[in-house]
Design a protein around this motif. Structure first.
Motif, short mmCIF file in Angstrom:
data_model
loop_
_atom_site.label_atom_id
_atom_site.label_comp_id
_atom_site.label_asym_id
_atom_site.label_seq_id
_atom_site.Cartn_x
_atom_site.Cartn_y
_atom_site.Cartn_z
N VAL A 402 0.87 -1.18 0.00
CA VAL A 402 0.00 0.00 0.00
C VAL A 402 0.90 1.22 0.00
CG1 VAL A 402 -1.69 1.35 1.28
CG2 VAL A 402 -1.92 -1.13 1.19
N GLN A 403 0.92 1.93 -1.14
CA GLN A 403 1.75 3.12 -1.30
C GLN A 403 3.20 2.86 -0.89
OE1 GLN A 403 -0.34 6.14 0.92
NE2 GLN A 403 -1.81 6.49 -0.71
N GLY A 404 3.69 1.68 -1.28
CA GLY A 404 5.09 1.36 -1.06
C GLY A 404 5.44 0.86 0.32
N THR A 405 4.47 0.72 1.24
CA THR A 405 4.77 0.25 2.60
C THR A 405 4.45 -1.23 2.74
OG1 THR A 405 2.57 0.77 3.46
CG2 THR A 405 4.23 2.51 3.56
N ASP A 406 5.19 -1.90 3.62
CA ASP A 406 4.99 -3.33 3.90
C ASP A 406 4.95 -4.15 2.62
OD1 ASP A 406 4.64 -3.09 6.82
OD2 ASP A 406 2.80 -2.03 6.29
N THR A 407 5.88 -3.89 1.71
CA THR A 407 5.87 -4.60 0.42
C THR A 407 6.25 -6.06 0.62
OG1 THR A 407 6.52 -2.56 -0.68
CG2 THR A 407 6.76 -4.60 -1.93
N ARG A 425 5.49 -20.01 -1.04
CA ARG A 425 6.50 -19.24 -0.31
C ARG A 425 6.09 -17.77 -0.23
NH1 ARG A 425 7.49 -23.62 0.68
NH2 ARG A 425 9.43 -24.81 0.48
N ARG A 426 6.50 -17.10 0.87
CA ARG A 426 6.24 -15.67 1.05
C ARG A 426 7.58 -14.95 1.23
NH1 ARG A 426 1.91 -16.02 5.93
NH2 ARG A 426 3.81 -16.64 6.99
N PHE A 427 7.65 -13.71 0.74
CA PHE A 427 8.89 -12.95 0.80
C PHE A 427 8.62 -11.54 1.31
CE2 PHE A 427 9.04 -16.00 -2.65
CZ PHE A 427 10.31 -16.58 -2.56
N LYS A 428 9.43 -11.07 2.27
CA LYS A 428 9.44 -9.66 2.62
C LYS A 428 10.43 -8.96 1.70
CE LYS A 428 8.44 -9.86 7.59
NZ LYS A 428 8.99 -9.56 8.93
N ILE A 429 9.99 -7.94 1.00
CA ILE A 429 10.87 -7.23 0.07
C ILE A 429 11.81 -6.32 0.86
CG2 ILE A 429 10.95 -5.62 -1.87
CD1 ILE A 429 9.91 -8.45 -2.53
N LYS A 430 13.12 -6.39 0.50
CA LYS A 430 14.15 -5.73 1.32
C LYS A 430 14.76 -4.50 0.66
CE LYS A 430 15.46 -10.24 3.25
NZ LYS A 430 16.54 -11.25 3.36
N HIS A 431 14.44 -4.20 -0.61
CA HIS A 431 15.19 -3.14 -1.31
C HIS A 431 14.97 -1.75 -0.72
CE1 HIS A 431 11.54 -1.78 -3.34
NE2 HIS A 431 11.35 -2.99 -3.86
N GLY A 432 13.84 -1.53 -0.04
CA GLY A 432 13.60 -0.28 0.67
C GLY A 432 13.42 0.94 -0.21
N GLN A 433 13.01 0.73 -1.47
CA GLN A 433 12.82 1.87 -2.38
C GLN A 433 11.35 2.11 -2.70
OE1 GLN A 433 15.48 2.12 -5.75
NE2 GLN A 433 17.12 1.03 -4.67
N ASN A 435 7.52 2.22 -3.69
CA ASN A 435 6.60 1.67 -4.69
C ASN A 435 7.32 1.41 -6.02
OD1 ASN A 435 4.41 0.97 -6.18
ND2 ASN A 435 3.38 2.95 -6.07
N ASN A 436 8.06 0.31 -6.08
CA ASN A 436 8.79 -0.05 -7.30
C ASN A 436 8.57 -1.53 -7.57
OD1 ASN A 436 10.68 -0.66 -9.31
ND2 ASN A 436 12.10 0.92 -8.58
N ASP A 437 7.50 -1.83 -8.32
CA ASP A 437 7.14 -3.22 -8.57
C ASP A 437 8.20 -3.95 -9.39
OD1 ASP A 437 4.86 -2.85 -7.16
OD2 ASP A 437 3.47 -3.00 -8.83
N PHE A 438 8.86 -3.23 -10.32
CA PHE A 438 9.88 -3.87 -11.16
C PHE A 438 11.04 -4.35 -10.30
CE2 PHE A 438 8.48 -0.74 -14.71
CZ PHE A 438 7.33 -1.48 -14.91
N LEU A 439 11.50 -3.46 -9.40
CA LEU A 439 12.61 -3.80 -8.53
C LEU A 439 12.21 -4.92 -7.57
CD1 LEU A 439 15.52 -2.99 -7.95
CD2 LEU A 439 14.67 -1.32 -6.30
N SER A 440 10.97 -4.88 -7.07
CA SER A 440 10.48 -5.92 -6.17
C SER A 440 10.44 -7.28 -6.87
CB SER A 440 9.08 -5.57 -5.66
OG SER A 440 9.10 -4.36 -4.92
N PHE A 530 -2.63 -14.85 -2.00
CA PHE A 530 -1.61 -15.23 -1.03
C PHE A 530 -0.76 -14.01 -0.64
CE2 PHE A 530 2.22 -17.98 0.08
CZ PHE A 530 1.63 -18.49 1.22
N ALA A 531 -0.44 -13.16 -1.62
CA ALA A 531 0.35 -11.96 -1.36
C ALA A 531 -0.44 -10.96 -0.51
CB ALA A 531 0.79 -11.32 -2.67
N VAL A 532 -1.70 -10.74 -0.88
CA VAL A 532 -2.53 -9.76 -0.16
C VAL A 532 -2.73 -10.19 1.30
CG1 VAL A 532 -4.87 -8.82 0.00
CG2 VAL A 532 -3.69 -8.84 -2.20
N ASN A 533 -2.98 -11.48 1.52
CA ASN A 533 -3.17 -11.96 2.90
C ASN A 533 -1.91 -11.74 3.75
OD1 ASN A 533 -5.73 -12.76 2.34
ND2 ASN A 533 -5.31 -14.95 2.24
N TYR A 534 -0.75 -11.99 3.15
CA TYR A 534 0.50 -11.79 3.88
C TYR A 534 0.73 -10.30 4.16
CZ TYR A 534 5.47 -12.29 5.07
OH TYR A 534 6.68 -12.26 5.71
#
Length: 604
Positions: A402-407, A425-433, A435-440, A530-534
């Motif tokens: 949501v607006q780049g948070t908790d990706t 599998r579930r992943f916490k995105i770590k890049h910290g940039q 709202n960047n779906d391509f990088l995620s 699965f992504a939305v629930n996580y």
């Protein structure tokens, strides 16, 4: 020590044995009256052994055992160990349904009656389980319409409310909250409700008929009409339940039907002489009726809240007396397992068998249709996309934030067109940039497939990226860097359901009625779910932590203690001072501060 030498040293006492494979994994758990006699039977001549037993023996490398005082203790321990280890060669009841009960909160001054799927030892009384949810709703609707019982969760033990809620004004509640009814009168309504739930509505109907006659004789026609409507409502609900016995007996009736290696166990539930529900359980790859029935009885009644006084079986089993003792011990009163030969009870078992045979036939037809449908989707996908290999295993990815948070990102797996949830599998995105779906997408694809390469595991036949050219391009670049071909990659754009392939500027439009499109839509939607629930879980946890941190006197340790004890912010909001002070590290003074803060700052 060789197995046969180890068997020679076994005691001739009751107990449980645990068979292990070459990886030291428990693959079978069994009970025995004599450990030595039972375990040694596995390693004798295999001439008369069933195929499944032969396969088991071939995989046994070692075994452990636990001695018990009695056979009943061995039976209980066997159940617990099967639940703990889920051994490969044990017959297991795979039933993830939780059936509804009707709960009467007798521990409250003004009890409530409602539907629940959670049974606790809390002083309340439970009726059920009910396999027909509509029947539960009908009964609850009848009780609340007839007796206007309260449905609110207000604590009425200490103080009364200043005014009643809307339910009182629309004549849906007798309003004990403002003393419109005494405790004694209200409990009489609860007693009448329990009579209906116990199947004793005939006694209640007689009582209501007498009251109706008295009201009519006193020319109180309005009261008489209400009583008449209550009698009709009771008749309407009870007529839907088939009467199978004129005795007010509680029974479970169990029969089995077999076709090849599939067995259906049919359960008919009779309460107070009425058939209130039925349920069927399918055991795949099972070829022994007696072994399957034994496993079913152990596992089903080990989890059952209510055990009837009589259980009718279609076939005899070896451990009939042992299971009888165990069930009697569990119930706390006598339970009888019977295999009727003639009469009314035999007819009931035959009715259960007819249901089992029909349900098994329907199940096998559905499985055959599903298999054909699934295979067609996989075959069509290979044809439409021009893939060299059949896409038997598909891995699908999605990003959520949501607006780049908790990706977060999700990966779901489908094999032969069916979800394989154990591989999700579930992943916490770590890049910290932000709202960047391509990088995620680049990050999650890198993490997933670099790990597969490190572990030397096989890549999927098809990788599905949720998105268009941008997300697909990011994944293609990563696979190139890992030295893998991009031919197994596709992207699915949501708007027009366009399929993008690497190196092709124009998308492929799959036929709207094709099983191929249906299959990749299912993969994409499952990855999204699965992504939305996580994401929601992480976001809720972050918000909950921040809210609790604002409470005076609550630091990180107390916050964790509160969450571990109550499980959620919602439960903490509802807790009383006494309940809060039960948490480790929370004094009565701190509990009062927490309660005061919650009352003033957070809406219930």
């Amino acid at each position: 020590m060789k197995l046969k030498e180890k068997v020679k040293n076994l005691p001739k006492e009751p107990g449980v044995y645990l068979m292990k494979d070459k990886l030291d994994k428990i693959i079978y758990v069994g009970k025995a009256k004599s450990l030595k006699n039972r375990v040694s039977s596995y390693f004798q001549s295999s001439k008369h052994q069933r195929f499944k037993t032969k396969v088991l023996v071939e995989n046994i490398v070692d075994f452990d055992y636990i001695i018990t005082d009695t056979e009943v203790e061995a039976l209980i321990l066997e159940n617990n160990l099967i639940k703990k280890y889920h051994p490969k060669y044990n017959i297991q009841l795979k039933d993830d349904k939780t059936y509804p009960y009707i709960k009467v909160t007798l521990d409250e001054v003004y009890p409530r009656i409602f539907k629940t799927r959670i049974v606790k030892s809390d002083g309340a009384r439970y009726f059920g389980p009910y396999t027909d949810i509509k029947a539960v709703n009908d009964i609850l609707e009848l009780l609340h319409d007839m007796f206007k019982l309260r449905t609110c969760k207000r604590d009425l033990t200490e103080k009364k409310e200043d005014r009643a809620c809307l339910n009182f004004h629309i004549e849906k509640c007798v309003a004990p909250c403002i003393n419109e009814i005494s405790v004694e009168e209200y409990n009489r309504l609860i007693e009448k409700s329990i009579m209906i739930l116990e199947g004793k509505e005939e006694n209640l109907v007689k009582e209501l008929e007498e009251q109706m006659k008295r009201a009519s004789a006193e020319l109180n026609f309005e009261a008489a009409a209400k009583l008449r409507d209550q009698i009709r409502a009771i008749d309407k609900v009870t007529q839907k339940q088939k009467i199978v016995s004129d005795k007010l007996i509680n029974q479970d009736i169990i029969a089995l039907a077999q076709a090849d290696n599939d067995i259906c166990v049919q359960l008919l539930i009779v309460r107070s002489g009425r058939l209130i529900g039925k349920e069927d359980f399918i055991f795949e790859e099972s070829d022994d009726l007696k072994e399957t029935l034994t496993a079913f009885l152990q596992q089903y009644y080990d989890n059952a809240y209510y055990i009837p006084e009589e259980i009718l079986l279609e076939i005899e089993i070896e451990d009939l007396d042992l299971i009888n003792q165990w069930l009697t011990k569990r119930k706390g009163s006598k339970v009888e397992l019977k295999v009727p030969k003639i009469g009314e009870k035999k007819e009931l078992v035959q009715m259960a068998y007819r249901n089992a045979r029909y349900n098994l036939k329907e199940y096998r037809f559905k499985q055959k249709f599903k298999s054909l449908k699934v295979s067609r989707g996989v075959i069509e996908l290979q044809e439409h996309l021009g893939l060299e290999e059949m896409p038997y295993r598909i891995e699908g990815f999605d990003i959520s934030h949501v607006q780049g948070t908790d990706t977060v990102a999700s990966m779901v797996v489908f094999e032969n067109g069916q979800p394989k949830k154990s591989d999700y599998r579930r992943f916490k995105i770590k890049h910290g940039q932000g709202n960047n779906d391509f990088l995620s997408m680049s990050e999650v694809v890198t993490r997933r497939y670099s790990r597969l390469l490190e572990e030397g595991k096989q890549f999927p036949d098809l990788i599905l990226i949720d998105g268009g050219k941008g997300q697909l391009g990011a994944a293609v670049e990563i696979l190139h860097n890992l030295g893998r071909s991009e031919e197994q990659l596709i992207g699915l754009a949501k708007r027009e359901e366009e399929v993008f392939l690497p190196g092709q500027s124009e998308p492929i439009i799959l036929p709207r009625d094709s099983q191929a499109l249906y299959l990749i839509q299912r993969v994409r939607d499952e990855a999204h779910r699965f992504a939305v629930n996580y994401h929601r879980k992480l976001r809720s946890r972050r918000l909950t932590h921040s809210m609790i941190d604002e409470i005076p006197g609550v630091g990180p340790k107390r916050r964790e203690a509160l969450l571990n004890y109550f499980g959620s912010l919602g439960k903490i909001k509802q807790a009383t001072v006494e309940e809060l002070s039960e948490v480790e590290g929370i004094s009565e003074k701190t509990a009062s501060q927490i309660r005061e803060y919650l009352d003033n700052h957070i809406e219930p």
